[in-house]
Scaffold this active site. Sequence first.
Site, mmCIF file in Angstrom:
data_model
loop_
_atom_site.group_PDB
_atom_site.id
_atom_site.type_symbol
_atom_site.label_atom_id
_atom_site.label_comp_id
_atom_site.label_asym_id
_atom_site.label_seq_id
_atom_site.Cartn_x
_atom_site.Cartn_y
_atom_site.Cartn_z
ATOM 1 N N SER A 1 46.592 34.876 49.619
ATOM 2 C CA SER A 1 46.834 33.997 48.631
ATOM 3 C C SER A 1 46.356 32.632 49.125
ATOM 4 C CB SER A 1 47.856 34.138 47.864
ATOM 5 O OG SER A 1 48.175 32.802 46.952
ATOM 6 N N TYR B 1 57.107 33.222 48.759
ATOM 7 C CA TYR B 1 55.883 33.918 48.685
ATOM 8 C C TYR B 1 54.799 33.305 49.511
ATOM 9 C CZ TYR B 1 51.772 35.259 45.897
ATOM 10 O OH TYR B 1 50.339 35.697 45.557
HETATM 11 P P1 NAD Z 1 50.080 42.391 39.214
HETATM 12 O O1 NAD Z 1 51.695 41.959 39.070
HETATM 13 O O2 NAD Z 1 49.163 42.214 38.158
HETATM 14 O O3 NAD Z 1 50.105 43.733 39.967
HETATM 15 C C1 NAD Z 1 50.983 44.276 40.921
HETATM 16 C C2 NAD Z 1 50.797 45.531 41.456
HETATM 17 O O4 NAD Z 1 51.781 45.760 42.644
HETATM 18 C C3 NAD Z 1 51.127 46.413 40.427
HETATM 19 O O5 NAD Z 1 50.469 47.722 40.373
HETATM 20 C C4 NAD Z 1 52.691 46.982 40.911
HETATM 21 O O6 NAD Z 1 52.945 48.342 40.504
HETATM 22 C C5 NAD Z 1 52.417 47.024 42.320
HETATM 23 N N1 NAD Z 1 53.745 46.701 43.242
HETATM 24 C C6 NAD Z 1 54.684 45.870 43.075
HETATM 25 N N2 NAD Z 1 55.353 46.209 44.135
HETATM 26 C C7 NAD Z 1 55.268 47.137 44.411
HETATM 27 C C8 NAD Z 1 55.729 47.857 45.716
HETATM 28 N N3 NAD Z 1 56.705 47.521 46.344
HETATM 29 N N4 NAD Z 1 55.093 49.112 46.115
HETATM 30 C C9 NAD Z 1 53.800 49.622 45.456
HETATM 31 N N5 NAD Z 1 53.259 48.804 44.363
HETATM 32 C C10 NAD Z 1 53.934 47.573 44.154
HETATM 33 O O7 NAD Z 1 49.642 41.158 40.565
HETATM 34 P P2 NAD Z 1 48.337 40.845 40.803
HETATM 35 O O8 NAD Z 1 48.155 39.361 40.363
HETATM 36 O O9 NAD Z 1 47.208 41.661 40.565
HETATM 37 O O10 NAD Z 1 48.467 40.473 42.344
HETATM 38 C C11 NAD Z 1 47.690 41.607 43.251
HETATM 39 C C12 NAD Z 1 47.727 40.728 44.700
HETATM 40 O O11 NAD Z 1 46.957 39.599 44.697
HETATM 41 C C13 NAD Z 1 49.188 40.399 45.325
HETATM 42 O O12 NAD Z 1 48.935 40.451 46.764
HETATM 43 C C14 NAD Z 1 49.369 38.764 44.846
HETATM 44 O O13 NAD Z 1 49.957 38.342 45.673
HETATM 45 C C15 NAD Z 1 47.882 38.419 44.954
HETATM 46 N N6 NAD Z 1 47.393 37.222 44.365
HETATM 47 C C16 NAD Z 1 47.444 37.070 43.124
HETATM 48 C C17 NAD Z 1 47.058 35.822 42.234
HETATM 49 C C18 NAD Z 1 47.099 35.781 40.946
HETATM 50 O O14 NAD Z 1 46.929 34.671 40.552
HETATM 51 N N7 NAD Z 1 47.116 36.746 40.296
HETATM 52 C C19 NAD Z 1 46.883 34.817 43.324
HETATM 53 C C20 NAD Z 1 46.640 34.996 44.776
HETATM 54 C C21 NAD Z 1 47.117 36.220 45.072
#
Ligand code: NAD
Length: 248
Positions: free
Chosen positions: A143, A157
Amino acid sequence: MKKVILITGSSKGIGAATAIKAASQGYSVCVNHLDDADSAKCVVEKIRHQGGSAIAVAADVSQEAEVERLFKTIDNELGTLTALVNNAGILEQITRVDQMDMARLNRIFGTNITGYFLCAREAIKRMSSKYNGAGGAIVNVSSIASRLGSAGVYVDYAASKGAIDTFTIGISQEVANENIRVNCVRPGFIYTDIHASGGEPNRVDRLKDSLPMRRGGQPDEVANPIMWLLSDEASYVTGSFIDVAGGK
Ligand code: NAD
């Protein structure tokens, strides 16, 4: 060679978009998730409906035995892994560091750091020429919080993502001569459910005007660079970072 991919946390958000894109490019896909089985089932059904191959596997990536079971299931049901997207990540309620208890820190670091290490370990054992593997590629989803710090909201985080940036540099060098490339994407503000777990579901809309492009990103816009980094078009790219953050 058959293309087999594991995308951790791909029942929704960035992971789900990546799973659907990977299937359209001929990968057999393992859709891993924690507890939202219905969403994972929808992703698998969408892939199969489009003629692709996918399975859903519930497994907590922060737990060693569950990760080992996840990879054995892939071995048995899809074949030898050729690509891993370390994507499963969590954040918790917005707060300051002086209010964070040990249980919260363990949850954040367990999923966002230990989970990435455990999955990479199992992937390397299957891909590396050192273990007679045929090679492969890994993308870590970090991120831009890793360089911003997320003061006042979730420094835990942001620090976990900083660890993933360092992890990417180190591991990419360890396996560079073993036919495995390891790269990283760093999303900015993307429309997914993750912001609701911080207590602010509309976070992207509230902050979008502060971004150079004046808009949040869509999960597909992160899936595209992930899939490019995994592809042969990126054959000389390793230890590299792509920020997907609208200029932030
Ligand atoms: P989301 O909340 O939409 O989805 C998260 C997914 O992770 C779900 O499928 C959930 O079941 C799974 N998950 C959570 N804990 C888990 C575990 N212990 N074991 C297995 N699966 C697990 O999240 P997202 O926004 O799509 O995020 C995906 C990645 O992108 C993450 O690493 C997040 O930090 C990163 N990210 C997201 C953003 C954003 O703005 N959405 C920004 C920067 C980085």
